[in-house]
Design a protein around this motif. Sequence first.
Motif, PDB file in Angstrom:
ATOM      1  N   VAL A   1       0.762  -1.272  -0.110  1.00 19.01           N
ATOM      2  CA  VAL A   1       0.004   0.017   0.084  1.00 19.01           C
ATOM      3  C   VAL A   1       0.999   1.263   0.075  1.00 19.01           C
ATOM      4  O   VAL A   1       0.705   2.206  -0.636  1.00 19.01           O
ATOM      5  CB  VAL A   1      -0.835   0.138   1.403  1.00 19.01           C
ATOM      6  N   ALA A   2       1.809   1.126   0.901  1.00 18.84           N
ATOM      7  CA  ALA A   2       2.803   2.420   0.891  1.00 18.84           C
ATOM      8  C   ALA A   2       3.561   2.549  -0.289  1.00 18.84           C
ATOM      9  O   ALA A   2       3.618   3.799  -0.920  1.00 18.84           O
ATOM     10  CB  ALA A   2       3.760   2.432   2.179  1.00 18.84           C
ATOM     11  N   ALA A   3       4.217   1.702  -0.874  1.00 15.76           N
ATOM     12  CA  ALA A   3       4.765   1.507  -2.063  1.00 15.76           C
ATOM     13  C   ALA A   3       4.036   2.243  -3.284  1.00 15.76           C
ATOM     14  O   ALA A   3       4.311   2.969  -4.245  1.00 15.76           O
ATOM     15  CB  ALA A   3       5.571   0.394  -2.420  1.00 15.76           C
ATOM     16  N   GLY A   4       2.669   1.649  -3.146  1.00 18.17           N
ATOM     17  CA  GLY A   4       1.719   1.955  -4.388  1.00 18.17           C
ATOM     18  C   GLY A   4       1.392   3.183  -4.211  1.00 18.17           C
ATOM     19  O   GLY A   4       1.179   3.947  -5.333  1.00 18.17           O
ATOM     20  N   SER A   5       1.128   3.845  -3.071  1.00 15.60           N
ATOM     21  CA  SER A   5       0.732   5.150  -2.894  1.00 15.60           C
ATOM     22  C   SER A   5       1.758   6.172  -3.405  1.00 15.60           C
ATOM     23  O   SER A   5       1.459   7.147  -4.109  1.00 15.60           O
ATOM     24  CB  SER A   5       0.263   5.578  -1.457  1.00 15.60           C
ATOM     25  N   LEU A   6       3.062   5.797  -3.080  1.00 19.73           N
ATOM     26  CA  LEU A   6       4.021   6.886  -3.495  1.00 19.73           C
ATOM     27  C   LEU A   6       4.348   6.753  -4.791  1.00 19.73           C
ATOM     28  O   LEU A   6       4.834   7.737  -5.491  1.00 19.73           O
ATOM     29  CB  LEU A   6       5.332   6.410  -2.591  1.00 19.73           C
ATOM     30  N   GLY A   7       4.206   5.509  -5.238  1.00 23.73           N
ATOM     31  CA  GLY A   7       4.607   5.343  -6.904  1.00 23.73           C
ATOM     32  C   GLY A   7       3.524   6.037  -7.579  1.00 23.73           C
ATOM     33  O   GLY A   7       3.868   6.505  -8.680  1.00 23.73           O
ATOM     34  N   THR A   8       2.070   5.949  -7.222  1.00 23.95           N
ATOM     35  CA  THR A   8       1.210   6.826  -7.985  1.00 23.95           C
ATOM     36  C   THR A   8       1.445   8.323  -7.857  1.00 23.95           C
ATOM     37  O   THR A   8       1.434   8.930  -8.757  1.00 23.95           O
ATOM     38  CB  THR A   8      -0.255   6.305  -7.222  1.00 23.95           C
ATOM     39  N   ALA A   9       1.870   8.778  -6.647  1.00 24.97           N
ATOM     40  CA  ALA A   9       2.227  10.032  -6.789  1.00 24.97           C
ATOM     41  C   ALA A   9       3.380  10.373  -7.839  1.00 24.97           C
ATOM     42  O   ALA A   9       3.509  11.388  -8.514  1.00 24.97           O
ATOM     43  CB  ALA A   9       2.827  10.559  -5.421  1.00 24.97           C
ATOM     44  N   ALA A  10       4.479   9.544  -7.874  1.00 26.51           N
ATOM     45  CA  ALA A  10       5.627   9.786  -8.709  1.00 26.51           C
ATOM     46  C   ALA A  10       5.156   9.754 -10.118  1.00 26.51           C
ATOM     47  O   ALA A  10       5.640  10.523 -10.789  1.00 26.51           O
ATOM     48  CB  ALA A  10       6.460   8.767  -8.241  1.00 26.51           C
ATOM     49  N   LEU A  11       4.211   8.804 -10.474  1.00 26.73           N
ATOM     50  CA  LEU A  11       3.755   8.704 -11.678  1.00 26.73           C
ATOM     51  C   LEU A  11       3.129   9.813 -12.289  1.00 26.73           C
ATOM     52  O   LEU A  11       2.751   9.798 -13.716  1.00 26.73           O
ATOM     53  CB  LEU A  11       3.133   7.445 -12.004  1.00 26.73           C
ATOM     54  N   THR A  12       2.287  10.432 -11.429  1.00 27.51           N
ATOM     55  CA  THR A  12       1.348  11.588 -11.791  1.00 27.51           C
ATOM     56  C   THR A  12       1.972  12.828 -11.352  1.00 27.51           C
ATOM     57  O   THR A  12       1.082  13.967 -11.398  1.00 27.51           O
ATOM     58  CB  THR A  12       0.070  11.375 -10.988  1.00 27.51           C
ATOM     59  N   VAL A  13       3.096  13.174 -11.396  1.00 21.37           N
ATOM     60  CA  VAL A  13       3.810  14.318 -11.137  1.00 21.37           C
ATOM     61  C   VAL A  13       3.334  15.217 -12.366  1.00 21.37           C
ATOM     62  O   VAL A  13       3.544  15.028 -13.232  1.00 21.37           O
ATOM     63  CB  VAL A  13       5.293  14.333 -10.708  1.00 21.37           C
ATOM     64  N   ARG A  14       2.987  16.585 -11.935  1.00 17.30           N
ATOM     65  CA  ARG A  14       2.690  17.481 -12.870  1.00 17.30           C
ATOM     66  C   ARG A  14       3.656  18.690 -12.788  1.00 17.30           C
ATOM     67  O   ARG A  14       3.227  19.626 -11.952  1.00 17.30           O
ATOM     68  CB  ARG A  14       1.265  17.932 -12.695  1.00 17.30           C
ATOM     69  N   PRO A  15       4.669  18.586 -13.551  1.00 20.01           N
ATOM     70  CA  PRO A  15       5.779  19.728 -13.065  1.00 20.01           C
ATOM     71  C   PRO A  15       5.008  21.096 -13.666  1.00 20.01           C
ATOM     72  O   PRO A  15       5.399  22.198 -13.218  1.00 20.01           O
ATOM     73  CB  PRO A  15       6.830  19.486 -14.056  1.00 20.01           C
ATOM     74  N   GLN A  16       4.106  21.063 -14.639  1.00 24.63           N
ATOM     75  CA  GLN A  16       3.311  22.222 -15.207  1.00 24.63           C
ATOM     76  C   GLN A  16       2.433  22.969 -13.995  1.00 24.63           C
ATOM     77  O   GLN A  16       1.940  23.968 -14.093  1.00 24.63           O
ATOM     78  CB  GLN A  16       2.782  22.112 -16.365  1.00 24.63           C
ATOM     79  N   ALA A  17       2.458  22.217 -12.913  1.00 27.72           N
ATOM     80  CA  ALA A  17       1.376  22.864 -11.890  1.00 27.72           C
ATOM     81  C   ALA A  17       2.047  23.971 -11.194  1.00 27.72           C
ATOM     82  O   ALA A  17       1.176  24.776 -10.755  1.00 27.72           O
ATOM     83  CB  ALA A  17       1.332  21.776 -10.569  1.00 27.72           C
ATOM     84  N   ILE A  18       3.400  24.324 -11.603  1.00 21.64           N
ATOM     85  CA  ILE A  18       3.782  25.721 -10.871  1.00 21.64           C
ATOM     86  C   ILE A  18       3.123  26.760 -11.739  1.00 21.64           C
ATOM     87  O   ILE A  18       3.076  28.096 -11.460  1.00 21.64           O
ATOM     88  CB  ILE A  18       5.414  25.596 -11.149  1.00 21.64           C
ATOM     89  N   GLU A  19       2.369  26.429 -12.904  1.00 21.90           N
ATOM     90  CA  GLU A  19       2.036  27.433 -13.922  1.00 21.90           C
ATOM     91  C   GLU A  19       0.555  28.157 -13.249  1.00 21.90           C
ATOM     92  O   GLU A  19       0.394  29.198 -13.331  1.00 21.90           O
ATOM     93  CB  GLU A  19       1.556  27.016 -15.012  1.00 21.90           C
TER      94      GLU A  19
END
Length: 546
Positions: free
Chosen positions: A194-212
């Motif tokens: 569960v922990a690894a899956g949650s962190l993996g989901t966060a890593a795979l869905t990173v949006r660098p453009q969120a700073i916009e």
Amino acid sequence: MDGQGNDQDRTRDSDARETAGARRWLPRRRQPGAGRAGTGDRGGRRGPLRRLGVTLAVLVVAMAGVVIGTLAGGHVDTDIGPFRAQLNLTPASSGGTTVDIPPLGALLLDSHSGPVHLNVELGALDQRRTEALIDDPASIARASQSAVEDVRDGVLRLGLRTVAAVVLVTLVLAWLVFRDSRRTAWSGTLALLVAAGSLGTAALTVRPQAIEEPRYEGLLVNAPAIVGDARKIANDYTKYAEQLKRLVGNVSQLYTTVSALPVYEPEPGTTRVLHVSDMHLNPTGWQLIRTVVEQFSVDVVIDTGDITDWGSEPEANYVGSIALLKKPYVYIRGNHDSGRTAAAVARQPNAIVLDNSTTTVAGLTIAGIGDPRFTPDKSTAPAAGGLNAPTANQLIDNGETIAETVRKSPRPVDIALVHDPAAAGPLSGTCPLVLAGHTHDRQVSTLPEVPGQQATELMVQGSTGGAGLRGLEGERPTPLSMTVLYFDSERRLQAYDDITVGGTGQAQVNLERRVVEGPDPAPSPPVTPTPTRGPAPTTPTPSPTG
């Protein structure tokens, strides 16, 4: 012989009694098939139920271990440039990142999805290192370049520490609950997944453009001073890193000099327009306008009406603050403004009153028309019954009048102004942007398109004056709203900052940036219906005047 026989008989009786007594204390051996009917069936039914209960218990213990482990171990301290920062992970229904910069406020980023939220708190600032950075520009560049690596390393250590804490807490908790090594191992394995899956989901869905499109809270209302102009903001990780460098460098200088946030010079050719509306005699609104005009380097202010409440002669003194702005002030009359109000505004040296006319200011051609009604005694809130037919027809006529003026303008009109958004319909296709007010509810929508014509966006402003005294009638005060619009050298809208300040008696400040991608913005679905002509109803309904 008889004596011997009697002795033997007594011995046999004694042995028999001892054997019988021993049998009473021995467990009886149950014969196959013996016992009460149905006992075996109940045992068979209890087996699956018991396994289901154990499975649920393992699941509950694992999830509890994940939550407790994340809260207990999901934090690390790290250096980011001259800052000592703390990174924290917390369970959340939707991801995102909060960057706390006490005491200035926070930046909220929609950085990733997943059931974890990242909080970055910039804490103590090393004064010696900061002074060295400011004294030596080369040191600032080197520290800024290392800041991105600092953040990446800190997040990696945070993830590993969180997973380790989750597994350890779950194993301890499972052993205390089950006292069984196999169930404890299952709980730990499930928690790890569960922990690894949650962190993996966060890593795979990173949006660098969120700073916009960050949202700002607290004193960070001067956010563009930190982030920079809209076209400087990145669509990839490299430019995201550049923004982080600027953030570190500027906030470092801010803490050291204890002065106002440094303001970036605008891009060459960028024009900044401040849209205000529905002041309703609130003096706090002028204070906020002056602050934004100065800190955002605003070139022109546009007011879409209802600057007063009753349009009376004594209220004319209220508009004297326009001159203090020392910036062009383009104004149209609202339904709470009288002819006296418009005349008082026109007397201000920097004011331009539009009434079915156009003007060119700061390179932008603006057309506007005053509201056809003068209804200062009406409620500011929209009526439940909507517009009655005569009022709708009146507003449509008003919109058609200014639309014809826009078509005949010798220069293409960049912005059209109406007070009530219900009058904006006829302007569709005549210009790229229509600004309005009246409803005290900020909305962005696209007007119904005209075939072969350009798309027209409608931006409705909230109340810059917090609806005046009426803003205190509800459970919570009406917030003060205004928007800074950024136009490039070709007079196209490139971004806008929605600024919201808590209503009267409140001090919370929120700024949310929206970047317009390409020639066609991506606004929310239309929320302001365009009325159509119709016969007058036999029973008139009140009109939504503000």
